[in-house]
Write a protein that holds these residues in place. Sequence first.
Motif, PDB file in Angstrom:
ATOM      1  N   CYS A  50       0.815  -1.219   0.000  1.00 59.97           N
ATOM      2  CA  CYS A  50       0.000   0.000   0.000  1.00 59.97           C
ATOM      3  C   CYS A  50       0.847   1.267   0.000  1.00 59.97           C
ATOM      4  CB  CYS A  50      -0.912   0.021   1.216  1.00 59.97           C
ATOM      5  SG  CYS A  50      -2.213  -1.218   1.144  1.00 59.97           S
ATOM      6  N   PHE A  72       8.680  -6.671  -4.155  1.00 56.51           N
ATOM      7  CA  PHE A  72       7.936  -6.894  -2.921  1.00 56.51           C
ATOM      8  C   PHE A  72       8.854  -7.372  -1.786  1.00 56.51           C
ATOM      9  CE2 PHE A  72       4.187  -9.746  -1.243  1.00 56.51           C
ATOM     10  CZ  PHE A  72       4.012  -8.903  -0.165  1.00 56.51           C
ATOM     11  N   GLU A  73       9.690  -8.349  -2.101  1.00 52.02           N
ATOM     12  CA  GLU A  73      10.420  -9.062  -1.054  1.00 52.02           C
ATOM     13  C   GLU A  73      11.853  -8.588  -0.871  1.00 52.02           C
ATOM     14  OE1 GLU A  73       9.959  -9.614  -4.115  1.00 52.02           O
ATOM     15  OE2 GLU A  73      10.335 -11.683  -4.720  1.00 52.02           O
ATOM     16  N   GLY A 109       5.353  -3.511   4.350  1.00 52.75           N
ATOM     17  CA  GLY A 109       4.231  -3.950   5.166  1.00 52.75           C
ATOM     18  C   GLY A 109       4.589  -5.240   5.888  1.00 52.75           C
ATOM     19  N   ASP A 110       3.643  -5.765   6.647  1.00 51.08           N
ATOM     20  CA  ASP A 110       3.943  -7.013   7.350  1.00 51.08           C
ATOM     21  C   ASP A 110       4.154  -8.151   6.358  1.00 51.08           C
ATOM     22  OD1 ASP A 110       1.038  -6.090   7.507  1.00 51.08           O
ATOM     23  OD2 ASP A 110       0.788  -8.268   7.603  1.00 51.08           O
ATOM     24  N   GLY A 111       3.438  -8.133   5.241  1.00 47.03           N
ATOM     25  CA  GLY A 111       3.649  -9.186   4.246  1.00 47.03           C
ATOM     26  C   GLY A 111       5.055  -9.126   3.686  1.00 47.03           C
ATOM     27  N   GLY A 112       5.480  -7.922   3.341  1.00 45.54           N
ATOM     28  CA  GLY A 112       6.806  -7.730   2.759  1.00 45.54           C
ATOM     29  C   GLY A 112       7.922  -7.873   3.775  1.00 45.54           C
ATOM     30  N   TYR A 136       5.673  -1.350   8.585  1.00 45.54           N
ATOM     31  CA  TYR A 136       4.355  -0.832   8.989  1.00 45.54           C
ATOM     32  C   TYR A 136       3.431  -2.039   9.015  1.00 45.54           C
ATOM     33  CZ  TYR A 136       3.244  -0.783   3.969  1.00 45.54           C
ATOM     34  OH  TYR A 136       3.057  -1.132   2.653  1.00 45.54           O
ATOM     35  N   ASN A 138       0.165  -3.676   9.367  1.00 45.45           N
ATOM     36  CA  ASN A 138      -1.299  -3.574   9.401  1.00 45.45           C
ATOM     37  C   ASN A 138      -1.942  -4.956   9.480  1.00 45.45           C
ATOM     38  OD1 ASN A 138      -1.044  -4.468   6.754  1.00 45.45           O
ATOM     39  ND2 ASN A 138      -1.151  -2.386   5.919  1.00 45.45           N
ATOM     40  N   ALA A 140      -2.001  -7.697   7.785  1.00 44.71           N
ATOM     41  CA  ALA A 140      -2.477  -8.516   6.657  1.00 44.71           C
ATOM     42  C   ALA A 140      -1.910  -7.927   5.369  1.00 44.71           C
ATOM     43  CB  ALA A 140      -4.002  -8.537   6.589  1.00 44.71           C
ATOM     44  N   TYR A 141      -2.074  -8.665   4.271  1.00 46.23           N
ATOM     45  CA  TYR A 141      -1.705  -8.138   2.952  1.00 46.23           C
ATOM     46  C   TYR A 141      -2.865  -7.272   2.492  1.00 46.23           C
ATOM     47  CZ  TYR A 141       1.304 -12.372   2.848  1.00 46.23           C
ATOM     48  OH  TYR A 141       2.189 -13.378   3.109  1.00 46.23           O
ATOM     49  N   MET A 142      -2.778  -5.986   2.737  1.00 52.62           N
ATOM     50  CA  MET A 142      -3.916  -5.121   2.447  1.00 52.62           C
ATOM     51  C   MET A 142      -4.003  -4.773   0.968  1.00 52.62           C
ATOM     52  SD  MET A 142      -5.276  -5.154   5.226  1.00 52.62           S
ATOM     53  CE  MET A 142      -5.094  -5.208   7.012  1.00 52.62           C
ATOM     54  N   ASN A 143      -2.871  -4.517   0.359  1.00 56.03           N
ATOM     55  CA  ASN A 143      -2.834  -4.034  -1.016  1.00 56.03           C
ATOM     56  C   ASN A 143      -3.510  -4.990  -1.983  1.00 56.03           C
ATOM     57  OD1 ASN A 143      -1.879  -2.090  -2.958  1.00 56.03           O
ATOM     58  ND2 ASN A 143      -0.433  -3.649  -3.619  1.00 56.03           N
ATOM     59  N   THR A 144      -3.427  -6.267  -1.699  1.00 56.29           N
ATOM     60  CA  THR A 144      -3.979  -7.260  -2.620  1.00 56.29           C
ATOM     61  C   THR A 144      -5.344  -7.768  -2.165  1.00 56.29           C
ATOM     62  OG1 THR A 144      -2.385  -8.692  -1.516  1.00 56.29           O
ATOM     63  CG2 THR A 144      -1.936  -8.128  -3.807  1.00 56.29           C
TER      64      THR A 144
ATOM     65  N   GLU B  91      12.893 -12.457 -11.332  1.00 61.42           N
ATOM     66  CA  GLU B  91      11.985 -11.313 -11.171  1.00 61.42           C
ATOM     67  C   GLU B  91      12.750  -9.984 -11.255  1.00 61.42           C
ATOM     68  OE1 GLU B  91      10.830 -10.758  -7.140  1.00 61.42           O
ATOM     69  OE2 GLU B  91       9.019  -9.648  -7.661  1.00 61.42           O
TER      70      GLU B  91
HETATM   71  C1  LIG Z   1       6.712 -11.737  -5.626  1.00 64.01           C
HETATM   72  C2  LIG Z   1       5.395 -11.122  -5.468  1.00 64.01           C
HETATM   73  N1  LIG Z   1       4.382 -11.851  -4.970  1.00 64.01           N
HETATM   74  C3  LIG Z   1       3.173 -11.303  -4.804  1.00 64.01           C
HETATM   75  C4  LIG Z   1       2.952 -10.003  -5.134  1.00 64.01           C
HETATM   76  C5  LIG Z   1       1.576  -9.412  -4.965  1.00 64.01           C
HETATM   77  N2  LIG Z   1       1.514  -8.472  -3.864  1.00 64.01           N
HETATM   78  C6  LIG Z   1       1.760  -7.155  -4.024  1.00 64.01           C
HETATM   79  S1  LIG Z   1       1.577  -6.271  -2.629  1.00 64.01           S
HETATM   80  C7  LIG Z   1       1.131  -7.652  -1.770  1.00 64.01           C
HETATM   81  C8  LIG Z   1       0.711  -7.579  -0.358  1.00 64.01           C
HETATM   82  C9  LIG Z   1       1.469  -6.601   0.437  1.00 64.01           C
HETATM   83  O1  LIG Z   1       1.169  -6.833   1.767  1.00 64.01           O
HETATM   84  P1  LIG Z   1       1.964  -6.107   2.907  1.00 64.01           P
HETATM   85  O2  LIG Z   1       3.391  -6.306   2.738  1.00 64.01           O
HETATM   86  O3  LIG Z   1       1.381  -6.548   4.203  1.00 64.01           O
HETATM   87  O4  LIG Z   1       1.685  -4.560   2.655  1.00 64.01           O
HETATM   88  P2  LIG Z   1       0.277  -3.805   2.588  1.00 64.01           P
HETATM   89  O5  LIG Z   1      -0.366  -4.178   1.313  1.00 64.01           O
HETATM   90  O6  LIG Z   1      -0.517  -4.232   3.738  1.00 64.01           O
HETATM   91  O7  LIG Z   1       0.649  -2.376   2.600  1.00 64.01           O
HETATM   92  C10 LIG Z   1       1.145  -8.782  -2.584  1.00 64.01           C
HETATM   93  C11 LIG Z   1       0.774 -10.125  -2.123  1.00 64.01           C
HETATM   94  C12 LIG Z   1       4.041  -9.271  -5.660  1.00 64.01           C
HETATM   95  N3  LIG Z   1       3.931  -7.988  -6.039  1.00 64.01           N
HETATM   96  N4  LIG Z   1       5.238  -9.848  -5.804  1.00 64.01           N
END
Ligand SMILES: Cc1ncc(C[n+]2csc(CCOP(=O)(O)OP(=O)(O)O)c2C)c(N)n1
Lengths: 313, 391
Positions: A50, A72-73, A109-112, A136, A138, A140-144, B91
């Motif tokens: 997000c 993302f990662e 985010g927490d996902g990242g 940050y 939140n 959960a994975y909010m953006n998706t 990627e």
């Molecule tokens: C390698 C890869 N896998 C999946 C995605 C899809 N994706 C983009 S943002 C996201 C979720 C992000 O979640 P978080 O890190 O919690 O941040 P937030 O959206 O909550 O800000 C996902 C699954 C991606 N961009 N790249």
Amino acid sequence: MAVNLKQLTQNEDLLAGGHRACAGCTGANILRQIMLTAGKDTVMGGATGCMEVITTIFPYTAWKTSFIHSAFENCAATISGVETAFRSLKKHGELPVQREKMNFIAFGGDGGTYDIGLQSLSGAMERGHNMLYVCYDNEAYMNTGIQRSSATPLGAHTSTAPAGSVKQGKEQNRKDLTKILVAHNIPYVAQTTPYHWKDLATKVEKALAADGPAFLNILMPCTVGWHFDPAIGMELAKEAADNNFWPLFEVENGVYTINHKPKDPGPVAEWMKKQGRFKHLFKPGNEHLLEASQAYVDSEWKKLLKLEAMTAE
Amino acid sequence: MEQKLVALSGNEAVAYAFKQARPHVAAAFPITPQTEMMHKYAEFVANGESTTEMILVESEHSAMSAAIGSAAAGARTFTATSSAGFALMWEVVYIAASLRLPICMAMVNRALSGNINIHCDHSDSMGGRDAGWLHLFSENAQESYDNSIMAWRIAEHMDVRLPVMVNYDGFIISHTADALYMLPDDAAWKFIGKYNAAYTLLNPEKPITVGPLDLTDYYFEHKTSQMAAYEKAPAIIQQVSDEFADLTGRRYGFAEEYKLDDAEMVMVLLGSSAGTCKDVIDEYREKGVKVGLLKLRTFRPFPAAYLAKVLGGRKAVCVLDRSASFGGQGGPLFTETRSAMYGQQVPVHGYIYGLGGRDFDLRQAATVIENLKKVAAGGEIADINLLGVRL
Ligand SMILES: Cc1ncc(C[n+]2csc(CCOP(=O)(O)OP(=O)(O)O)c2C)c(N)n1
């Protein structure tokens, strides 16, 4: 290093308005607060999510300092590259403008951070780069579209672990990433929230002053994902620290300090009741999940008190 | 130009070439057969022969990510990998090119898993052939060294500003001691020159945003401008190669043309197998068979017009691929070459050979020439043939 409000309000706002955060988003507020303290000589890196999406869309950017997003990662690895380039160019006398020091801040985010970016984060911290990583969180994975992460608390409804007639949301407790970072034995690790502006600014200041890597975990109430009235995000951030769900603490060179010890924490359920993601837990038959949530918070808090006492010597 | 004749493995030769470019930053993660190259480089740094800052990351994904951060900060940056390491990077390999970052990468070609295999084929780099990098291929340590010197000039040229990978065959080149000429450090530095980044994250007085969200209204235009760089790249590759020839006497283009002038039959391939083919071609030439070799150096950008011109009018052409394209119409070199020949009445057939390091020997090369003779005489052959495999 006392932070004062007057000074902060006079600092330049380095995140422009007009970004596309949701009404009531506390994440954009977190970024602004970080930038108020970090100042202009800063390079920011954002993981996909997000906060990256709301602050940039070609041809616009909300960033008044340099900013990089790559994937993302890999935000920690990317900023570790920027920081290394700074050291190398400085050593070779080739910086574009002379600077003794710059701030390198990665956020995700927490996902990242807890999930897909954990390896990259761990590597960057272990290598000892002069950088701050901010999660940050939140929850959960909010953006998706609000999918569960390993930071999602027990019982919370998400799109991938929804509450249904058989299942009651997430079946696991959240993982404690902050302590995983403490285990990296880096100079500075802390938790805070955007409500506690003074605590946050002080922690950013300490993190950036640390000689080596630092990590901040910042709770980010999300109006869309947690399902609450956009007006009360900051209130929820405050209450999470008051009920021990999200203790404010810092770990400086291994020594724990709890920055806020609530006199009367009160039940976590009161806080949960204000969030749609926990609505189903208040139905008859789910009392055990509320109890389990409380038990987890209590036991984590007790552990934290012990760690503070243990590392005080 | 006085050059030193040395005996080095391909990995060592590339490590020397990269050192001579005086990169600011290197980020890498170990994988056989790339390891020795990074060992050598780490020795340079440990002994003070190089002032490169090394980022010893925890994965190849992070190696490429750190390289991206470093290059976006304005530092001359390289990395190195093979096989699974490249696959893990995949990627971010695209992102490096999309951000127009002139990173150089030593790509020590090795088979992809599974099953796991450490030996040479080209399936690794071919998996990233559409990612936006320039792919240079090498036949031996000399060419690996030369490509690794020229790579910087090509990548950093303002008409290109794209990452370059220098491909050289795992073990066959990377681990074999070979004689080569090396430029003295100062001559190499004079040729490569100082890197001037067009943009940097490190100027707080001129902040930039790198890698913004880019949706339906602009993404396509950005990809179009990226594509335009590949149109310009061939001229720059040739210009840099010509300058290099003036300096060293070693001449490079898009390909090496071996005994092609009067050749009625031509083999097309990449990498170290060219040496084997040249020997066998020599034997056949003695018998009066008009066969030649086109050893491609630039797989990306793919020099289609050049190939169409050079291969046009021949009686038979065959393409040898050291990688498979499962379910496709032959290996990647074959499909692109045949496509380049579209509209010409030249029969083109293909081979898959040497997967997982299977030796490419004289007999296989002879089989290829025998088949070419049949086709040239009007005979039929399958589009795709296998070499050196037990059926
Ligand atoms: C390698 C890869 N896998 C999946 C995605 C899809 N994706 C983009 S943002 C996201 C979720 C992000 O979640 P978080 O890190 O919690 O941040 P937030 O959206 O909550 O800000 C996902 C699954 C991606 N961009 N790249």
